[in-house]
Design a protein around this motif. Structure first.
Motif, short mmCIF file in Angstrom:
data_model
loop_
_atom_site.label_atom_id
_atom_site.label_comp_id
_atom_site.label_asym_id
_atom_site.label_seq_id
_atom_site.Cartn_x
_atom_site.Cartn_y
_atom_site.Cartn_z
N ARG A 23 37.06 53.25 49.07
CA ARG A 23 36.82 52.17 48.43
C ARG A 23 35.25 51.23 48.96
NH1 ARG A 23 41.83 50.04 47.42
NH2 ARG A 23 41.41 48.10 46.03
N GLU A 28 28.73 45.21 44.44
CA GLU A 28 27.74 46.05 44.62
C GLU A 28 26.51 45.46 44.24
OE1 GLU A 28 29.47 49.00 41.33
OE2 GLU A 28 27.93 50.12 42.24
N HIS A 168 35.78 40.56 43.59
CA HIS A 168 35.84 42.18 43.12
C HIS A 168 37.29 42.68 44.36
CE1 HIS A 168 31.83 40.34 41.93
NE2 HIS A 168 32.26 41.61 40.82
N GLN A 170 39.50 44.11 43.68
CA GLN A 170 40.52 45.12 43.58
C GLN A 170 39.91 46.63 43.84
OE1 GLN A 170 42.88 44.73 42.21
NE2 GLN A 170 43.21 42.54 42.32
N GLN A 171 38.35 45.54 43.39
CA GLN A 171 37.38 47.27 44.02
C GLN A 171 37.02 47.64 45.62
OE1 GLN A 171 34.58 45.16 41.69
NE2 GLN A 171 34.31 46.84 40.58
N LEU A 172 37.28 46.87 46.17
CA LEU A 172 36.73 46.58 47.73
C LEU A 172 37.94 47.16 48.77
CD1 LEU A 172 34.34 43.20 47.65
CD2 LEU A 172 33.81 45.63 46.86
#
Ligand code: FE2
Ligand code: FE2
Length: 308
Positions: A23, A28, A168, A170-172
């Motif tokens: 992940r 970004e 963020h 959920q993406q990390l």
């Protein structure tokens, strides 16, 4: 023990939970390469690798500021005579920064043990004489009160960064989210302490000392914190090393990274009235800090000009 201290201690949640290395480690849009055309051409694997390295570099910068500068400044200030409540506040500030440094070191060690098992820094490097000078200057905050402005600016910016990690989440990678969440809790208090320190220290200095420190501050911001230089380039070198196919684009990538110094969108992503409102408000109170307009693209001095 504070929140960060609990996480930083040996029995913290790092030991039982492995890092999720598939992940992203950071949002970004907080990474410099994201703002260049290079980024669109990277594969998903290359982007992930770059993101993780950039996050480690970012953690190193936090360790650098909090241990080398914050710790030195706080140790020096704690030797002074402050009202008991404020002295207590400063002591807590100091202890929290020590816990934060330990927490970020531990995060990097868990992410890249091969680099951080024996050293705190892989990307952030200075020549030993400069390193020694920074350490000495930090212990003399009355001679270099610009360090307090730098602390205020960086600590307020870290609040914005932490909130982006949470946005963020959920993406990390979950450990990164948790560390930045915990950091945000203490840093809000640090920003208040920085403001209180500056309110007491800055007006007590001569105009000449304030002007000199304002010029130094502008130089340090330009040179070390407002653009992708040294450390960030080392991150990109590591990316090129890991993906030799990118070597053919080396010069073009370098050009794009250098161009970020003039990239308005990137520069405004570092400092703006939205990201560091309290720092900018305080800068506005002091005409000598107008010099920062030349160092921070997003800053325009909005104070009242002094009558002659
Ligand atoms: Fe901190
Ligand atoms: Fe802090």
């Amino acid at each position: 023990m504070n929140q960060a201290g609990r996480l930083a201690c040996a029995a913290g949640p790092f030991a039982p939970l492995p890092m999720e290395l598939g992940r992203l480690f950071m949002p970004e849009a907080l990474t410099p390469l994201f703002f260049t055309p290079v980024y669109a051409g990277l594969t998903a694997e290359q982007r992930l690798y770059y993101n993780q390295l950039q996050a480690c570099c970012f953690n190193e910068q936090i360790v650098f500021f909090e241990s080398l500068i914050g710790d030195g400044v706080m140790q020096a200030l704690l030797k002074e005579n402050w009202p008991p409540t404020f002295a207590r506040q400063l002591r807590q500030f100091w202890q929290e920064e020590q816990a934060h440094s330990a927490m970020f070191r531990r995060l990097n060690r868990s992410s890249r043990p091969q680099w951080y098992e024996r050293a705190d820094y892989h990307f952030v490097r200075f020549a030993p004489p400069l390193w020694a000078f920074i350490r000495w200057a930090a212990r003399h905050p009355r001679l270099f009160p610009m360090l307090l402005w730098l602390m205020l600016l960086q600590e307020e910016r870290s609040l914005h960064y932490s909130s982006e990690f949470l946005r963020h989440r959920q993406q990390l990678e979950p450990h990164f989210v948790e560390v930045y969440r915990l950091h945000m809790i203490d840093e809000a208090g640090h920003v208040r302490s920085d403001l209180a320190l500056l309110d007491q220290l800055w007006p007590s200095l001569s105009m000449r000392s304030r002007q000199r420190n304002a010029r130094w501050l502008a130089w340090v911001i330009r040179e070390f914190v407002s653009g992708p230089k040294r450390g960030q380039w080392r991150v990109i070198e590591a990316l090129l090393q890991a993906f030799p196919a990118l070597q053919a684009q080396r010069c073009w990538i370098r050009e794009q990274v250098v161009a970020l110094e003039q990239n308005e969108t990137f520069q405004l992503s570092l400092y703006s009235r939205r990201i560091v409102p309290r720092s900018f408000e305080r800068f506005d109170q002091w005409p000598e800090l107008q010099v920062l307009e030349g160092a921070i693209r997003g800053y325009r001095w909005q104070g009242k000009a002094q009558a002659c």
